[in-house]
Design a protein around this motif. Structure first.
Motif, PDB file in Angstrom:
ATOM      1  N   HIS A  20      -2.481  -3.485   4.131  1.00 48.18           N
ATOM      2  CA  HIS A  20      -3.837  -3.611   3.437  1.00 48.18           C
ATOM      3  C   HIS A  20      -3.937  -3.289   2.238  1.00 48.18           C
ATOM      4  O   HIS A  20      -3.339  -2.024   1.829  1.00 48.18           O
ATOM      5  CB  HIS A  20      -5.109  -2.775   4.252  1.00 48.18           C
ATOM      6  CG  HIS A  20      -6.457  -3.270   4.034  1.00 48.18           C
ATOM      7  ND1 HIS A  20      -7.035  -2.835   3.067  1.00 48.18           N
ATOM      8  CD2 HIS A  20      -7.055  -4.234   4.604  1.00 48.18           C
ATOM      9  CE1 HIS A  20      -8.103  -3.449   2.786  1.00 48.18           C
ATOM     10  NE2 HIS A  20      -8.238  -4.358   3.746  1.00 48.18           N
ATOM     11  N   ALA A  21      -4.457  -3.914   1.299  1.00 52.38           N
ATOM     12  CA  ALA A  21      -4.531  -3.504  -0.145  1.00 52.38           C
ATOM     13  C   ALA A  21      -4.936  -2.201  -0.589  1.00 52.38           C
ATOM     14  O   ALA A  21      -4.518  -1.534  -1.587  1.00 52.38           O
ATOM     15  CB  ALA A  21      -5.634  -4.518  -1.011  1.00 52.38           C
ATOM     16  N   ASP A  22      -5.797  -1.435   0.268  1.00 48.52           N
ATOM     17  CA  ASP A  22      -6.134  -0.141   0.119  1.00 48.52           C
ATOM     18  C   ASP A  22      -5.138   0.765   0.657  1.00 48.52           C
ATOM     19  O   ASP A  22      -5.207   2.020   0.344  1.00 48.52           O
ATOM     20  CB  ASP A  22      -7.443   0.145   0.991  1.00 48.52           C
ATOM     21  CG  ASP A  22      -8.682  -0.719   0.498  1.00 48.52           C
ATOM     22  OD1 ASP A  22      -8.814  -1.083  -0.510  1.00 48.52           O
ATOM     23  OD2 ASP A  22      -9.540  -0.824   1.344  1.00 48.52           O
ATOM     24  N   ALA A  23      -4.184   0.342   1.434  1.00 51.91           N
ATOM     25  CA  ALA A  23      -3.183   1.098   1.913  1.00 51.91           C
ATOM     26  C   ALA A  23      -2.031   1.423   1.317  1.00 51.91           C
ATOM     27  O   ALA A  23      -1.070   2.206   1.573  1.00 51.91           O
ATOM     28  CB  ALA A  23      -2.704   0.912   3.435  1.00 51.91           C
ATOM     29  N   ARG A  60      -5.228  -3.820  -7.952  1.00 52.83           N
ATOM     30  CA  ARG A  60      -6.671  -3.882  -7.063  1.00 52.83           C
ATOM     31  C   ARG A  60      -7.777  -4.509  -7.866  1.00 52.83           C
ATOM     32  O   ARG A  60      -8.499  -5.042  -7.225  1.00 52.83           O
ATOM     33  CB  ARG A  60      -6.829  -2.589  -6.753  1.00 52.83           C
ATOM     34  CG  ARG A  60      -6.113  -2.087  -5.325  1.00 52.83           C
ATOM     35  CD  ARG A  60      -6.541  -0.794  -4.701  1.00 52.83           C
ATOM     36  NE  ARG A  60      -5.439  -0.124  -3.729  1.00 52.83           N
ATOM     37  CZ  ARG A  60      -5.049   1.028  -3.588  1.00 52.83           C
ATOM     38  NH1 ARG A  60      -5.397   1.615  -4.664  1.00 52.83           N
ATOM     39  NH2 ARG A  60      -4.150   1.221  -2.650  1.00 52.83           N
ATOM     40  N   ILE A  74      -3.491  -7.936  -6.084  1.00 48.88           N
ATOM     41  CA  ILE A  74      -2.711  -7.276  -5.192  1.00 48.88           C
ATOM     42  C   ILE A  74      -2.492  -8.126  -3.930  1.00 48.88           C
ATOM     43  O   ILE A  74      -1.841  -7.973  -3.049  1.00 48.88           O
ATOM     44  CB  ILE A  74      -3.320  -5.908  -4.789  1.00 48.88           C
ATOM     45  CG1 ILE A  74      -2.340  -4.987  -4.079  1.00 48.88           C
ATOM     46  CG2 ILE A  74      -4.625  -6.159  -3.759  1.00 48.88           C
ATOM     47  CD1 ILE A  74      -2.667  -3.752  -3.869  1.00 48.88           C
ATOM     48  N   ASN A  75      -3.562  -9.203  -3.690  1.00 47.17           N
ATOM     49  CA  ASN A  75      -3.420 -10.322  -2.646  1.00 47.17           C
ATOM     50  C   ASN A  75      -2.378 -11.136  -2.686  1.00 47.17           C
ATOM     51  O   ASN A  75      -1.924 -11.756  -1.773  1.00 47.17           O
ATOM     52  CB  ASN A  75      -4.713 -10.967  -2.526  1.00 47.17           C
ATOM     53  CG  ASN A  75      -5.772  -9.677  -1.961  1.00 47.17           C
ATOM     54  OD1 ASN A  75      -5.643  -9.175  -1.104  1.00 47.17           O
ATOM     55  ND2 ASN A  75      -6.712  -9.700  -2.941  1.00 47.17           N
ATOM     56  N   ARG A 134       2.692  -8.309  -4.402  1.00 49.40           N
ATOM     57  CA  ARG A 134       2.952  -7.148  -3.496  1.00 49.40           C
ATOM     58  C   ARG A 134       4.337  -6.900  -3.463  1.00 49.40           C
ATOM     59  O   ARG A 134       4.919  -5.694  -3.003  1.00 49.40           O
ATOM     60  CB  ARG A 134       2.661  -7.826  -1.957  1.00 49.40           C
ATOM     61  CG  ARG A 134       0.983  -8.190  -1.911  1.00 49.40           C
ATOM     62  CD  ARG A 134       0.482  -8.524  -0.273  1.00 49.40           C
ATOM     63  NE  ARG A 134      -0.533  -8.118  -0.097  1.00 49.40           N
ATOM     64  CZ  ARG A 134      -0.816  -7.191   0.831  1.00 49.40           C
ATOM     65  NH1 ARG A 134       0.098  -6.539   1.468  1.00 49.40           N
ATOM     66  NH2 ARG A 134      -2.260  -6.904   0.936  1.00 49.40           N
ATOM     67  N   PRO A 148      -3.507   7.814   6.735  1.00 50.54           N
ATOM     68  CA  PRO A 148      -3.182   6.915   5.916  1.00 50.54           C
ATOM     69  C   PRO A 148      -1.589   6.744   5.604  1.00 50.54           C
ATOM     70  O   PRO A 148      -0.912   5.627   5.631  1.00 50.54           O
ATOM     71  CB  PRO A 148      -4.069   6.941   4.735  1.00 50.54           C
ATOM     72  CG  PRO A 148      -5.103   7.866   5.338  1.00 50.54           C
ATOM     73  CD  PRO A 148      -4.779   8.530   6.288  1.00 50.54           C
ATOM     74  N   ARG A 160       1.172   3.644   6.539  1.00 48.74           N
ATOM     75  CA  ARG A 160       1.927   3.048   5.515  1.00 48.74           C
ATOM     76  C   ARG A 160       3.340   2.975   6.167  1.00 48.74           C
ATOM     77  O   ARG A 160       4.078   1.925   5.721  1.00 48.74           O
ATOM     78  CB  ARG A 160       1.839   3.800   4.481  1.00 48.74           C
ATOM     79  CG  ARG A 160       1.823   3.303   2.952  1.00 48.74           C
ATOM     80  CD  ARG A 160       1.464   3.827   1.853  1.00 48.74           C
ATOM     81  NE  ARG A 160       2.194   4.954   1.542  1.00 48.74           N
ATOM     82  CZ  ARG A 160       1.736   5.794   0.561  1.00 48.74           C
ATOM     83  NH1 ARG A 160       0.862   5.627  -0.192  1.00 48.74           N
ATOM     84  NH2 ARG A 160       2.729   6.934   0.495  1.00 48.74           N
TER      85      ARG A 160
END
Lengths: 585, 585
Positions: free
Chosen positions: A581-584, B319, B337-338, B343, B543, B547
């Motif tokens: 996820h973009a936040d991760a 982001r 970031i998408n 990425r 978190p 990751r």
């Protein structure tokens, strides 16, 4: 420190032995008089200018940089004089349209001149390079009056050109731009907005600066369909062609950059600047892409140019620098060019530069064919190949060019990090070429999402077919040791291409893009090495030809194997890129 | 622009889940009180200092640079105050010997502090880093009197240190150096010569600057066997430990560098400077290598530190920056970031940094074991593993670190090229780490020609055995999708190692060195990813742990496949590198 020498011998080898330049030119109306002998003699002169006039300005220009005072841009000492001498010698007009005073020489010559400019002085080369891009857009899309007023003086180099696309919030995504153009009622428009990163946005050479500005008409739709292209000169032009008053535009600031310090990269403010529409309203991006495609090839050539210059200097240093004993047991100190690891750095750069130059010449030949061949089908086919190769040349040449600059700097050890030696400037200057005119990521997306689909998705196979035919033809002279690894690498590329076609979708395409482009480029370089090795084989050996066999083998053995890793990585596809996820992050 | 945050959560994960830090410490005399909780709380404070005090000085220090006027070095505004605050807070003495006032904390903590300094301000970090290297050399090789006089104030940070090795004609090959040391008759020596590229050669923080200088005694043999090491302070030291008069040394110039502008890299002139022998005459290189090995690990950590900081900023930018529509069809503009290709750049950097930090911690644990374990055989085994990993950490961390800086800069597009954004500084600063303390080519040669041969050539197998055991142990939790590719990559590395052992000889070693080191590093990173994935599996997910699984998979699928290409290239060996005559390049 060694100075740059234009690779004229290598160019002669390419035009006479690898590509049948004379026969190709003979078949193109207007180029009947052009042959390799003429081309080499022209480029020999260009090389002298680049090495004798432009290269000596490169390091001082980096140190001095450009300044902006009271709205006036000053380029480093000597640059304005060099530019005027360059234009007066006719170098700006080399490939320009004879209808507007150009010399009408082939793209092949232009691209080789561009390489020399980029080797000698990247910042300088941007002035004629951007002017030429603007000339292409005006020539293809502007009306007769604009053409008559602007093209002759831009082609001669008396006036320079600039592309004003990017805004602070609109870079890759030009659809977000907000600069406005309001009709003045007299056919002209008042342009208002701020653009950033504008190369050659101004200069102190004299003459005029012709800006091509992307802006929105009132009531234009959102996004890219609302963008139109305008020509806005720094000085308004009187009816007799002389310069009139200042137009409503100014340099707001010079960008503070990592490199290309001798290039005045401007923040441009347009305050109701008078401009004229180029092409149809709402078709600005289309017109701008004419300019962009020419520029993208030019930027690719910049990567080649820097690599050539950096490699030359690293070779010269490695021949003179004495450190350590020889790997063969020779007591030290020996010249470091004898150390295998130093050789590897030098050979990687050389194997890239020679192959890239060959591929550039091949691409430029296709451009000349696309421009001039009497058979429309041939023109169209050549044009599609140029479209396919454009993102590859732009991105791969600048990526490998940067890597070559870094490796060449490494050869000098600590001296490479010191400004006085000039190697670190190559790294800083080369870096921009991976970013501007569409980042290399954007190029890779262009390749996988647009170019692979041309000709109904059959274009890649047609291109691969050309390579296969050349491999077959080269087998007797180049030998299986070169041809077999290339055939295997080509098969990898074909497999990766087929997977992309089968697993369509933007996510898979995006996840593959950069690795795929590098795989594509390595295969294209290998193709050129097979052709060069075949051309060199069995001829009375010149130094250039002796070099080719050794370099071809080095490329196949120590560089082409990267394709195995790229293919293996590509086979995994997108999932592992999209999981987080973009936040991760 | 986002600011740097020290990766404390990741450190806690490594110390508690991946490595059994507490149990290891409990077995090392003197470290019984050390545990992960203490380590994390110390490093949390270090992170605050790095982010709060040092990082704000990073960009301004790059712009301002150091100056030399009337022989006096001035560092950029704020640096001297920051250094004094750093020393007063006790950060200089963290891992210093308690016998001389150090806090005696483990290397693991030191290396993680070093990473934070390198992330926040590479130029700054060189001051304590070089002092610590000098302390190691003095501690291991100097006599009791020199130790008593110099170590306490160097460990506290009141005095700084510098390594004076390189001369204009003697870089990699120190055997060529010509600086002389003549006995004064009172046990001291008069040192005369010029050294270049001397990091932290001088400062304006106050106190003293302790130079360790390589020089030749009269009648010393040519080459490395004639080199001795001397301690020469900027200010002579009185019997009571107070500063006396200036010694006969001066800063001849500051080097003009590509980066680390806040670091005064000096040309040093020694004009009969008074110095004292450190270690045996003619054994200077041996003593210097104590310093160099510590510094090489430190330099590797610099690559990690820059990568961490650059990646953090690129993630933050990606982001927030809105461009284009989503690859999944989301209408634009979306945060970049998408985009899969963005990425990929971010994940490559993150997958490197996390694995490198893990490998750094593993290596530092081996150093702590080698320093303190009660069993001499265990100490010796750990020391050999550190020796094996030192060139890998130095070269691979700085190569991947540089690549990460470049990719992170690329994420910002044109903004990445503009100085104000700070990304291009990371690239310029990271570049030096590939060059100094032995170029990365020299590291690779050290690996293949010396380190692979340790323990009678059995050390690599012992190391690979550790990896294999971990892969087996991790299989149930990490899963075959991660473990199988790693086992295959390890087999490639074993094969390449066996080929090198079989085809001995300096030419084959030199031709393999850099590719082999990269292959070795990728396997070591993959090993760490398997361990991290196994440690994260099945735990209450933080978190950090969430990751790890995604990153481990990304690494195996999109980065580890490079090993296939490297292995294929290595299999061809040296011939294609050696074919071209030096004149024919």
């Amino acid at each position: 420190m060694a100075t740059y020498t234009a690779p004229v011998d290598d160019i002669a080898f390419l035009l006479t032995r690898v590509f049948d330049f004379d026969a190709t030119m003979a078949g193109l109306p207007g180029f009947e008089e052009v042959n390799a002998e003429l081309a080499v003699s022209v480029l020999e002169e260009a090389g002298k200018f680049a090495a004798g006039v432009l290269e000596p300005l490169n390091r001082p220009g980096d140190e001095e940089g450009c300044t902006l005072e009271n709205g006036l841009v000053t380029t480093p000492k000597g640059v304005a004089e060099a530019y005027r001498a360059f234009a007066e010698a006719g170098w700006c007009s080399l490939s320009g349209d004879p209808e507007y005073g150009g010399q009408g020489l082939p793209r092949v010559l232009q691209i080789l001149l561009d390489e020399m400019l980029s080797s000698a002085n990247l910042s300088f080369g941007l002035f004629p390079g951007l002017t030429r891009g603007a000339v292409e857009a005006i020539g293809h899309h502007a009306g007769a009056e604009l053409k008559a007023t602007y093209l002759p003086k831009m082609i001669s180099g008396e006036w320079t050109g600039a592309m004003a696309l990017t805004e602070a919030s609109a870079g890759t995504d030009l659809g977000l731009l907000s600069t406005r153009a309001v009709p003045n009622g007299d056919g002209s428009f008042a342009i208002t907005g701020t653009k950033i990163f504008i190369s050659s946005g101004d200069q102190d050479f004299g003459g005029n600066v012709i800006h091509l500005v992307l802006a929105r008409l009132p009531d234009a739709p959102k996004g890219v369909k609302g963008i139109s292209l305008f020509l806005a000169p720094k000085f308004l032009v009187n009816a007799d062609g002389s310069l009139g008053g200042r137009n409503g535009m100014s340099v707001g600031a010079l960008e503070h950059k990592m490199g290309i310090h001798a290039q005045p990269t401007c923040v441009m403010n347009y305050d109701g600047a008078t401009g004229w529409l180029v092409g149809e309203p709402g078709r600005g991006l289309n017109a701008m892409f004419t300019m962009m495609n020419a520029e993208r090839l030019f930027v690719g050539i910049q990567g080649l140019g820097i690599a050539e210059a950096a490699n030359q200097k690293a070779v010269a240093y490695a021949r003179e620098r004495l450190q350590g004993h020889g790997a063969d047991g020779t007591p030290g100190p020996v010249a470091i060019i004898n150390h295998p690891d130093v050789r590897k750095m030098l050979l990687c750069g050389r194997a890239f530069a020679d192959a890239a130059r060959a591929l550039a010449v091949w691409t430029a030949l296709q451009m000349d064919i696309a421009d001039r061949h009497p058979d429309e089908a041939v023109r169209r086919e050549a044009d599609a190949l140029v479209a396919l190769l454009t993102p590859v040349v732009k991105a791969a040449f600048t990526d490998f060019g940067f890597e070559t600059a870094v490796a060449s700097q490494q050869v000098l050890g600590g001296h490479g990090y010191i400004r006085e030696w000039g190697m670190e400037q190559y790294v800083r200057d080369a870096r921009i070429a991976q970013i501007y005119e569409g980042t290399n990521g954007v190029q890779a997306m262009d390749l996988v999402t647009r170019k692979l689909g041309l000709e109904g998705g059959k274009l890649p196979q047609r291109f691969f077919g050309l390579i296969k035919a050349d491999l077959d033809a080269a087998l007797p002279s180049a030998g299986a040791a070169l041809v077999t690894p290339m055939a295997e690498a080509l098969a990898r590329l074909e497999g990766a291409t087929a997977r992309l076609a089968a697993n369509g979708g933007a996510i898979e395409a995006g996840a593959a893009a950069t690795d795929y482009l590098r795989l594509f480029a390595l295969v294209a370089f290998g193709w050129m090495w097979v052709r060069m090795a075949a051309a060199a084989a069995g001829h009375a050996a010149t130094p250039v030809e002796q070099r080719k066999a050794a370099l071809a083998r080095f490329f196949m053995e120590r560089m082409l194997p990267q394709t195995v890793g790229l293919d293996a990585a590509l086979a995994y596809g997108a999932p592992s890129l999209m999981a987080l996820h973009a936040d991760a992050f």
